[in-house]
Motif scaffolding. Structure first.
Motif, PDB file in Angstrom:
ATOM      1  N   ARG A 156     109.689 -19.954 -20.507  1.00 37.59           N
ATOM      2  CA  ARG A 156     110.512 -18.752 -20.646  1.00 37.59           C
ATOM      3  C   ARG A 156     110.390 -18.172 -22.053  1.00 37.59           C
ATOM      4  O   ARG A 156     110.228 -16.952 -22.221  1.00 37.59           O
ATOM      5  CB  ARG A 156     111.969 -19.091 -20.332  1.00 37.59           C
ATOM      6  CG  ARG A 156     112.930 -17.930 -20.555  1.00 37.59           C
ATOM      7  CD  ARG A 156     114.353 -18.292 -20.154  1.00 37.59           C
ATOM      8  NE  ARG A 156     115.270 -17.215 -20.527  1.00 37.59           N
ATOM      9  CZ  ARG A 156     115.911 -17.149 -21.681  1.00 37.59           C
ATOM     10  NH1 ARG A 156     115.760 -18.111 -22.587  1.00 37.59           N
ATOM     11  NH2 ARG A 156     116.719 -16.139 -21.938  1.00 37.59           N
ATOM     12  N   ASN A 210     107.072 -16.445 -22.590  1.00 36.06           N
ATOM     13  CA  ASN A 210     107.026 -15.119 -21.943  1.00 36.06           C
ATOM     14  C   ASN A 210     107.853 -14.089 -22.716  1.00 36.06           C
ATOM     15  O   ASN A 210     107.463 -12.926 -22.821  1.00 36.06           O
ATOM     16  CB  ASN A 210     107.506 -15.239 -20.499  1.00 36.06           C
ATOM     17  CG  ASN A 210     106.503 -15.951 -19.611  1.00 36.06           C
ATOM     18  OD1 ASN A 210     105.297 -15.822 -19.807  1.00 36.06           O
ATOM     19  ND2 ASN A 210     106.986 -16.723 -18.655  1.00 36.06           N
ATOM     20  N   ILE A 211     108.990 -14.505 -23.259  1.00 33.49           N
ATOM     21  CA  ILE A 211     109.823 -13.590 -24.044  1.00 33.49           C
ATOM     22  C   ILE A 211     109.087 -13.132 -25.298  1.00 33.49           C
ATOM     23  O   ILE A 211     109.031 -11.935 -25.604  1.00 33.49           O
ATOM     24  CB  ILE A 211     111.166 -14.260 -24.426  1.00 33.49           C
ATOM     25  CG1 ILE A 211     112.060 -14.386 -23.197  1.00 33.49           C
ATOM     26  CG2 ILE A 211     111.880 -13.459 -25.519  1.00 33.49           C
ATOM     27  CD1 ILE A 211     113.313 -15.203 -23.431  1.00 33.49           C
ATOM     28  N   TYR A 212     108.531 -14.079 -26.046  1.00 34.57           N
ATOM     29  CA  TYR A 212     107.830 -13.741 -27.289  1.00 34.57           C
ATOM     30  C   TYR A 212     106.638 -12.835 -26.977  1.00 34.57           C
ATOM     31  O   TYR A 212     106.437 -11.812 -27.638  1.00 34.57           O
ATOM     32  CB  TYR A 212     107.336 -15.009 -27.994  1.00 34.57           C
ATOM     33  CG  TYR A 212     108.374 -15.745 -28.816  1.00 34.57           C
ATOM     34  CD1 TYR A 212     108.110 -16.122 -30.127  1.00 34.57           C
ATOM     35  CD2 TYR A 212     109.601 -16.100 -28.293  1.00 34.57           C
ATOM     36  CE1 TYR A 212     109.035 -16.823 -30.889  1.00 34.57           C
ATOM     37  CE2 TYR A 212     110.539 -16.799 -29.042  1.00 34.57           C
ATOM     38  CZ  TYR A 212     110.246 -17.162 -30.337  1.00 34.57           C
ATOM     39  OH  TYR A 212     111.166 -17.847 -31.077  1.00 34.57           O
ATOM     40  N   LYS A 213     105.867 -13.212 -25.973  1.00 37.82           N
ATOM     41  CA  LYS A 213     104.664 -12.455 -25.633  1.00 37.82           C
ATOM     42  C   LYS A 213     105.030 -11.040 -25.174  1.00 37.82           C
ATOM     43  O   LYS A 213     104.416 -10.049 -25.628  1.00 37.82           O
ATOM     44  CB  LYS A 213     103.900 -13.200 -24.531  1.00 37.82           C
ATOM     45  CG  LYS A 213     102.532 -12.609 -24.212  1.00 37.82           C
ATOM     46  CD  LYS A 213     101.814 -13.491 -23.197  1.00 37.82           C
ATOM     47  CE  LYS A 213     100.470 -12.902 -22.807  1.00 37.82           C
ATOM     48  NZ  LYS A 213      99.771 -13.753 -21.803  1.00 37.82           N
ATOM     49  N   HIS A 214     106.016 -10.929 -24.292  1.00 36.09           N
ATOM     50  CA  HIS A 214     106.429  -9.615 -23.790  1.00 36.09           C
ATOM     51  C   HIS A 214     106.965  -8.742 -24.927  1.00 36.09           C
ATOM     52  O   HIS A 214     106.604  -7.552 -25.023  1.00 36.09           O
ATOM     53  CB  HIS A 214     107.496  -9.794 -22.711  1.00 36.09           C
ATOM     54  CG  HIS A 214     108.076  -8.490 -22.221  1.00 36.09           C
ATOM     55  ND1 HIS A 214     107.405  -7.648 -21.361  1.00 36.09           N
ATOM     56  CD2 HIS A 214     109.260  -7.873 -22.511  1.00 36.09           C
ATOM     57  CE1 HIS A 214     108.142  -6.579 -21.124  1.00 36.09           C
ATOM     58  NE2 HIS A 214     109.273  -6.683 -21.804  1.00 36.09           N
ATOM     59  N   THR A 215     107.802  -9.318 -25.782  1.00 41.67           N
ATOM     60  CA  THR A 215     108.396  -8.561 -26.883  1.00 41.67           C
ATOM     61  C   THR A 215     107.326  -8.027 -27.822  1.00 41.67           C
ATOM     62  O   THR A 215     107.373  -6.867 -28.249  1.00 41.67           O
ATOM     63  CB  THR A 215     109.386  -9.451 -27.662  1.00 41.67           C
ATOM     64  OG1 THR A 215     110.377  -9.957 -26.755  1.00 41.67           O
ATOM     65  CG2 THR A 215     110.075  -8.657 -28.773  1.00 41.67           C
ATOM     66  N   ASN A 265     104.054  -7.573 -27.130  1.00 42.50           N
ATOM     67  CA  ASN A 265     103.201  -6.584 -26.453  1.00 42.50           C
ATOM     68  C   ASN A 265     103.894  -5.229 -26.331  1.00 42.50           C
ATOM     69  O   ASN A 265     103.261  -4.172 -26.480  1.00 42.50           O
ATOM     70  CB  ASN A 265     102.796  -7.098 -25.068  1.00 42.50           C
ATOM     71  CG  ASN A 265     101.618  -8.061 -25.133  1.00 42.50           C
ATOM     72  OD1 ASN A 265     100.689  -7.851 -25.914  1.00 42.50           O
ATOM     73  ND2 ASN A 265     101.657  -9.106 -24.328  1.00 42.50           N
ATOM     74  N   GLU A 266     105.200  -5.246 -26.073  1.00 46.37           N
ATOM     75  CA  GLU A 266     105.948  -3.991 -26.001  1.00 46.37           C
ATOM     76  C   GLU A 266     105.985  -3.304 -27.362  1.00 46.37           C
ATOM     77  O   GLU A 266     105.875  -2.073 -27.461  1.00 46.37           O
ATOM     78  CB  GLU A 266     107.367  -4.246 -25.484  1.00 46.37           C
ATOM     79  CG  GLU A 266     107.435  -4.597 -24.009  1.00 46.37           C
ATOM     80  CD  GLU A 266     106.864  -3.488 -23.133  1.00 46.37           C
ATOM     81  OE1 GLU A 266     107.347  -2.352 -23.235  1.00 46.37           O
ATOM     82  OE2 GLU A 266     105.924  -3.772 -22.354  1.00 46.37           O
ATOM     83  N   LYS A 273     102.717  -1.538 -28.058  1.00 47.21           N
ATOM     84  CA  LYS A 273     102.610  -0.246 -27.375  1.00 47.21           C
ATOM     85  C   LYS A 273     103.391   0.847 -28.101  1.00 47.21           C
ATOM     86  O   LYS A 273     103.080   2.029 -27.977  1.00 47.21           O
ATOM     87  CB  LYS A 273     103.152  -0.363 -25.944  1.00 47.21           C
ATOM     88  CG  LYS A 273     102.351  -1.260 -25.019  1.00 47.21           C
ATOM     89  CD  LYS A 273     103.063  -1.333 -23.671  1.00 47.21           C
ATOM     90  CE  LYS A 273     102.435  -2.370 -22.759  1.00 47.21           C
ATOM     91  NZ  LYS A 273     103.211  -2.515 -21.504  1.00 47.21           N
ATOM     92  N   THR A 290     101.864 -17.104 -30.993  1.00 46.11           N
ATOM     93  CA  THR A 290     102.632 -17.423 -29.795  1.00 46.11           C
ATOM     94  C   THR A 290     101.818 -18.300 -28.857  1.00 46.11           C
ATOM     95  O   THR A 290     102.316 -19.306 -28.327  1.00 46.11           O
ATOM     96  CB  THR A 290     103.052 -16.126 -29.075  1.00 46.11           C
ATOM     97  OG1 THR A 290     103.835 -15.325 -29.964  1.00 46.11           O
ATOM     98  CG2 THR A 290     103.859 -16.425 -27.823  1.00 46.11           C
TER      99      THR A 290
END
Length: 315
Positions: free
Chosen positions: A46, A49-54, A56-57, A60, A91
């Motif tokens: 979890r 995924n949080i670190y990676k998503h944050t 990547n967002e 962008k 990460t």
């Protein structure tokens, strides 16, 4: 410091381990059993995924004024795309290289700092420290992440109590990046300062306490607040959603007490209330709070990491 071991893979233990590995340290997590390893891995998944998503967002949104949480990048307004790529690499490295072990010998080998982040149970902590002590190397500093107990309660369990103190993290460590540093009256200055420097090195803000205080600074204020919310529920004054809404609308806070309890984890909340002797009487408010928490936990509703506590979450 380079080699860090976290004892315990619960909500905060897993966060401390992941953030430390993300910041370039070699990290091990000591766990009691293979079953504990199985429960820890989804928490690390979890966080990954949080670190990676944050990140990547944020990549962008470069140039649009979007900032990263302080624990990921304190000066995120100055980041370039290349900088974010390096954080994404960190990460990936953290996720792949954290070592999970049930061996005291492996956990303690060449370790500079061991952070105990186990359940708020004084008997269990005492047993742990006494079992750990024979394996500790002379250089190793030991710190507790206990949210409600003080170092002097356990220092006699260790052969080198001068190298024992407390470091307490807030939940969602990558966002609320504080580390409260608290020694006992026998903690040596070098150990205290080494732990404070470590906190800075993992992008935390070290908050130095000058004397022991159960609950440190944060939880000395937070625990009475959470108890008040639970008291209202135990007395059937209102449901969790209404209590939370009242607090948020009245204060501008982003979270109410039951949202915070879900983040902390209901097992931790149960351990805290169980330490109150009044919780043994089912007719007291404390006893009713304990019964409510036990019911939720028995249904698998242990908080945000389980996908449900007082609220439901997307896992």
């Amino acid at each position: 410091m380079k080699n860090i071991t976290v004892a315990g893979g619960g909500v905060l233990g897993s966060q401390i381990a992941f953030q430390t590995a993300f910041c370039g340290f070699n990290v091990k997590i000591w766990l009691r059993s293979e079953e504990s390893i199985g429960r820890t891995k989804p928490k690390l998944d979890r966080l990954y995924n949080i670190y990676k998503h944050t990140l990547n967002e944020a990549k962008k949104s470069l140039g649009s004024g979007v900032s990263l949480p302080r624990g990921l990048a304190p000066d995120s307004g100055l980041l370039t795309e290349s900088d974010i790529d390096k954080l994404l690499e960190a990460t990936e490295k953290a996720y792949k290289e954290i070592v999970l072990t049930t061996s005291f010998e492996e956990a303690c080998k060449d370790t500079d700092l061991i952070i105990e982040s186990m359940a708020e149970n004084p008997e269990a902590k005492t047993i742990f420290y006494k079992a750990l002590d024979p394996y500790l190397e002379e250089k190793t500093i030991v710190a507790t992440n206990s949210s409600s107990m003080i170092p002097s309660q356990f220092r006699d369990c260790l052969s080198r109590p001068e190298k024992y103190l407390a470091i307490h993290f807030a939940n969602n460590i990558w966002i609320s990046n504080t580390a409260e540093i608290m020694g006992h009256d026998g903690t040596d200055k070098d150990s205290y300062e080494a732990v404070a420097k470590f906190a800075s090195d993992i992008k935390m803000i070290p908050l130095r306490l000058t004397k022991e205080q159960p609950g440190y600074i944060l939880n000395s204020m937070l625990i009475p607040f959470l108890n008040a919310g639970q008291m209202l529920l135990a007395k059937e004054v209102a449901d969790p959603a209404t209590i939370d809404l009242t607090w948020k609308m009245g204060t501008g806070s982003p979270y109410g007490p039951f949202q915070i309890l879900d983040i902390i984890g209901l097992n931790t909340a149960l351990n805290v209330v169980s330490n109150d002797p009044l919780s043994k009487d089912p007719n007291t408010v404390q006893g009713k709070i304990k019964a409510i928490l036990e019911k939720y936990i028995s249904e698998g509703k242990t908080g945000i990491n389980a996908g449900e506590g007082f609220y439901k979450y997307n896992k």
